[in-house]
Write a protein that holds these residues in place. Structure first.
Motif, PDB file in Angstrom:
ATOM      1  N   ILE A 296      40.800  50.804  42.689  1.00  0.00           N
ATOM      2  CA  ILE A 296      41.353  50.635  41.346  1.00  0.00           C
ATOM      3  C   ILE A 296      41.363  49.157  40.996  1.00  0.00           C
ATOM      4  N   THR A 297      41.183  48.876  39.725  1.00  0.00           N
ATOM      5  CA  THR A 297      41.185  47.484  39.286  1.00  0.00           C
ATOM      6  C   THR A 297      42.556  46.855  39.538  1.00  0.00           C
ATOM      7  N   PRO A 298      42.590  45.543  39.833  1.00  0.00           N
ATOM      8  CA  PRO A 298      43.864  44.878  40.116  1.00  0.00           C
ATOM      9  C   PRO A 298      44.751  44.778  38.888  1.00  0.00           C
ATOM     10  N   THR A 299      46.032  44.582  39.114  1.00  0.00           N
ATOM     11  CA  THR A 299      46.965  44.373  38.014  1.00  0.00           C
ATOM     12  C   THR A 299      46.588  43.122  37.239  1.00  0.00           C
ATOM     13  N   ASP A 300      46.638  43.214  35.910  1.00  0.00           N
ATOM     14  CA  ASP A 300      46.344  42.098  35.002  1.00  0.00           C
ATOM     15  C   ASP A 300      44.923  41.564  35.136  1.00  0.00           C
ATOM     16  N   ALA A 301      44.002  42.378  35.606  1.00  0.00           N
ATOM     17  CA  ALA A 301      42.597  41.972  35.676  1.00  0.00           C
ATOM     18  C   ALA A 301      41.921  42.209  34.337  1.00  0.00           C
ATOM     19  N   CYS A 302      40.970  41.349  33.989  1.00  0.00           N
ATOM     20  CA  CYS A 302      40.140  41.558  32.802  1.00  0.00           C
ATOM     21  C   CYS A 302      38.933  42.389  33.206  1.00  0.00           C
ATOM     22  N   LEU A 303      38.711  43.496  32.518  1.00  0.00           N
ATOM     23  CA  LEU A 303      37.604  44.377  32.885  1.00  0.00           C
ATOM     24  C   LEU A 303      36.247  43.700  32.737  1.00  0.00           C
ATOM     25  N   GLY A 304      36.172  42.657  31.920  1.00  0.00           N
ATOM     26  CA  GLY A 304      34.896  41.976  31.709  1.00  0.00           C
ATOM     27  C   GLY A 304      34.481  41.074  32.842  1.00  0.00           C
ATOM     28  N   PHE A 305      35.407  40.734  33.733  1.00  0.00           N
ATOM     29  CA  PHE A 305      35.112  39.754  34.780  1.00  0.00           C
ATOM     30  C   PHE A 305      35.649  40.220  36.134  1.00  0.00           C
ATOM     31  N   LEU A 306      35.394  41.455  36.470  1.00  0.00           N
ATOM     32  CA  LEU A 306      35.887  42.003  37.741  1.00  0.00           C
ATOM     33  C   LEU A 306      35.081  41.454  38.920  1.00  0.00           C
ATOM     34  N   ASP A 307      35.778  41.124  39.987  1.00  0.00           N
ATOM     35  CA  ASP A 307      35.148  40.751  41.242  1.00  0.00           C
ATOM     36  C   ASP A 307      35.125  42.004  42.113  1.00  0.00           C
ATOM     37  N   PRO A 308      33.949  42.569  42.369  1.00  0.00           N
ATOM     38  CA  PRO A 308      33.906  43.817  43.137  1.00  0.00           C
ATOM     39  C   PRO A 308      34.653  43.737  44.465  1.00  0.00           C
ATOM     40  N   ALA A 309      34.627  42.584  45.101  1.00  0.00           N
ATOM     41  CA  ALA A 309      35.271  42.445  46.407  1.00  0.00           C
ATOM     42  C   ALA A 309      36.784  42.439  46.313  1.00  0.00           C
TER      43      ALA A 309
END
Length: 226
Positions: A51-64
């Motif tokens: 799951i994406t991290p809290t307060d992450a921007c979906l446009g700049f996700l770091d897969p790791a």
């Protein structure tokens, strides 16, 4: 057993989540740090959920740095999970065919809840054949503070009580939450839903819905979820 629409490895799933997040952001379907994506992993991919991290921007996700959590929600690796993890896990438990859950604050859908939806059990009338075929019914979930665990109870109850399988709900003032068999399929469903809301608002909510016989024809021909 691997899902037929998924990459084989966890690293490939991570890359797919980042690809979908970037696509949504670049096209204005997600903005700022609003929205989240999760995937239910197969045993071969390590099990549990990404799951994406809290307060992450979906446009700049770091897969790791995607949060990897176990079936019980416990942290295994990566950044801290989105505060919507409880909701995502409840959707997976209630909808066994769901393998990706996606939430955004899509503009036209949020605007629709501010103006007033068509009905509480269906935010939009059946306007286009692809809305009926690809999306189906979308009930409104009354407003709660973001991250409120009560939303998970609300959504699980809607899934359990639906006469036909649900693929989406609309969180009042927040945005749509959709689920499907892969990130790409969930994104396509979200796009169709947002576009239908945009069309209805563009026509000043005056467009005539498809008739009952027309929607029944789509059900019989295409197994539409409406």
């Amino acid at each position: 057993m691997s899902h037929p629409h998924w990459p084989a490895t966890q690293d490939a799933v991570r890359a797919d989540i980042a690809r979908v997040g970037a696509s949504l952001f670049q096209r204005g379907l997600a903005h700022s740090t609003a929205g989240n994506i999760s995937v239910r992993l197969t045993a071969e991919q390590g099990g549990g959920f990404l799951i994406t991290p809290t307060d992450a921007c979906l446009g700049f996700l770091d897969p790791a740095q995607l949060a990897w959590v176990g079936e019980d929600g416990s942290a295994l690796a990566g950044a801290r999970a989105s505060k919507t993890l409880t909701l995502h896990r409840r959707i997976y438990a209630a909808a066994p065919d769901a393998h990706c859950v996606l939430h955004t604050h899509s503009t036209h859908l949020v605007a629709l809840t501010l103006q007033g939806v068509w009905r509480s059990d269906d935010i939009l009338p059946p306007l286009t054949p692809y809305q009926v075929m690809k999306v189906g019914h979308v009930p409104l979930v009354p407003y709660r503070v973001p991250g409120d665990a009560g939303v998970a109870d609300d959504v699980a109850a809607l899934i359990a009580n639906a006469q036909r399988p649900l693929r989406a709900v609309m969180l009042e003032r927040l945005g749509p939450t959709v689920w499907h068999d892969s990130p790409g399929s969930a994104m396509a469903l979200l796009e169709e839903l947002e576009e239908t809301a945009r069309l209805w608002l563009m026509t000043e909510r005056r467009a005539e819905p498809l008739t009952d016989s027309q929607t029944e024809d789509l059900r019989s021909r295409f197994n539409a979820p409406w």
